[in-house]
Scaffold this active site. Structure first.
Site, mmCIF file in Angstrom:
data_model
loop_
_atom_site.group_PDB
_atom_site.id
_atom_site.type_symbol
_atom_site.label_atom_id
_atom_site.label_comp_id
_atom_site.label_asym_id
_atom_site.label_seq_id
_atom_site.Cartn_x
_atom_site.Cartn_y
_atom_site.Cartn_z
ATOM 1 N N GLU A 122 1.008 73.478 -72.747
ATOM 2 C CA GLU A 122 -0.346 74.281 -72.856
ATOM 3 C C GLU A 122 -0.778 74.662 -71.283
ATOM 4 O O GLU A 122 -2.256 74.640 -71.157
ATOM 5 C CB GLU A 122 -1.307 73.777 -73.701
ATOM 6 C CG GLU A 122 -0.838 73.792 -75.054
ATOM 7 C CD GLU A 122 -2.137 73.247 -75.996
ATOM 8 O OE1 GLU A 122 -3.128 73.085 -75.501
ATOM 9 O OE2 GLU A 122 -1.699 73.125 -77.233
ATOM 10 N N GLU A 264 4.021 71.292 -82.100
ATOM 11 C CA GLU A 264 2.806 70.443 -82.873
ATOM 12 C C GLU A 264 2.406 71.387 -84.022
ATOM 13 O O GLU A 264 1.911 72.436 -83.784
ATOM 14 C CB GLU A 264 1.930 70.231 -81.819
ATOM 15 C CG GLU A 264 2.307 69.392 -80.621
ATOM 16 C CD GLU A 264 1.220 68.770 -79.662
ATOM 17 O OE1 GLU A 264 -0.142 69.113 -80.240
ATOM 18 O OE2 GLU A 264 1.339 68.352 -78.585
#
Length: 342
Positions: A122, A264
């Site tokens: 991220e 995830e």
């Protein structure tokens, strides 16, 4: 030389055989206390046939963990951390050294069954965003030097924040401020044959917009399609979120876009009632597992089998947010928090 070649062929074949059948794995976060040792975790995952978790993702490239997972049959994903991106992006020598330290000792004789190296987690959007593609390029070049590029894929991990539009899924497109960066990432991954990895949490979408999203849609419980997007019907929010990314990559590279892997997803057990509790976490992860195993595809990504990593192996009590700390599916003694794996 023939022996080395034979080992390389066996390793390559093993990597692709994993991709053919091992679709559901787990992310092994370590931001907590009182975890079992990496050796105990690796032995548990390899030998416990009840749970059958064949692929594991780590959030770094900790050498102790890699040593513990050596000589197992588990597919392993590791990460160049965000902190390491600037050095790796600006120096081929640094990228070579990273691969030398974290890949070469463990790839020899297939001691660790590497699947992906994720360059950053991220990191887009943010100050590091323009460095992600250069860093991936240098790691890829380093893998070429050690003849590992064909069975270890280089990629990065992004979150829904890189999308400027996602509803309905066919309108998915990258947010304007990062569109140039994501275009470069998408084209690079297409050129080297790697997927894009996504962190996707219907839980957070639900709590942010409870007036627009139903609990049933988020928990894989809808009996009728909630969203009809042209020829595609969406019975769950997970598929819709994935396909918004697929549509965004289609707008860059065409031809069905990139294959995407969910690095995830999960559901917390504490911190935000009525959404966070053991019952909802069990429903989400059990239904997710069933969806991955029995359906195995999203509506828009019909040519690819799903690859999904549940977050996470353990609760991470060092996280300050009680919600973020309570995604664990196993207790510290390796018993289940709730049953989903059988």
């Amino acid at each position: 030389m023939k022996g080395v070649l034979a080992v390389w062929i066996i390793a390559t074949a093993f990597q692709y055989s994993i991709a053919a059948y091992a679709d559901l794995g787990i992310t092994y976060g370590t931001n907590g206390d009182n975890f079992p040792s990496p050796v105990r975790v690796s032995e548990f995952l390899e030998k416990d046939m009840k749970h059958k978790i064949p692929i594991v993702r780590f959030l770094n490239a900790d050498v102790e963990i890699l040593q513990a997972f050596s000589d197992t049959n588990l597919g392993v994903t590791i990460s160049v951390t965000n902190a390491e991106i600037p050095t790796v992006a600006t120096s081929q020598e640094a990228a070579n050294a990273w691969v030398h330290d974290h890949i070469t000792p463990f790839a020899a004789n297939s001691r660790v069954r590497f699947r992906y190296i994720t360059v950053g987690i991220e990191a887009i959007p943010g100050d590091l965003a323009p460095l992600v593609t250069p860093a991936m390029t240098n790691i890829y070049q380093a893998l070429i030097l050690v003849k590992s590029k064909d069975f270890i894929k280089v990629t990065t991990v992004v979150s829904p924040t890189v999308l400027g539009q996602s509803y309905p899924p066919s309108t998915g497109q990258f947010e304007q401020s990062v569109s140039g960066v994501m275009d470069n990432v998408t084209r690079f991954l297409q050129n080297i044959g790697s997927p894009l990895l996504l962190n996707i949490y219907p839980y957070y979408a639900l709590v942010n917009e409870p007036d627009k999203i139903s609990m049933q849609y988020a928990l894989f419980q809808s009996k009728e399609p909630v969203v009809i997007d042209g020829e595609y019907k969406y019975y769950n929010l997970f598929d819709a979120m994935v396909d918004a990314f697929v549509a965004a990559t289609e707008k860059v590279v065409g031809n069905g876009g990139l294959r995407v892997v969910v690095s995830e997803t999960g559901w917390p057990t504490k911190g935000n009632e009525p959404y966070t509790n053991v019952k909802n976490a069990q429903i989400y992860n059990s239904n997710l597992r069933h969806h991955v195993i029995t359906v195995g595809r999203t509506p828009r990504q019909g040519d690819y089998k799903m690859e999904v990593y549940i977050y996470s192996m353990f609760n991470e009590d060092k996280k300050p947010d009680p919600v973020g700390a309570s995604f664990g599916t196993f207790n510290d003694d390796l018993t289940e928090v709730y049953p989903i794996w059988h």
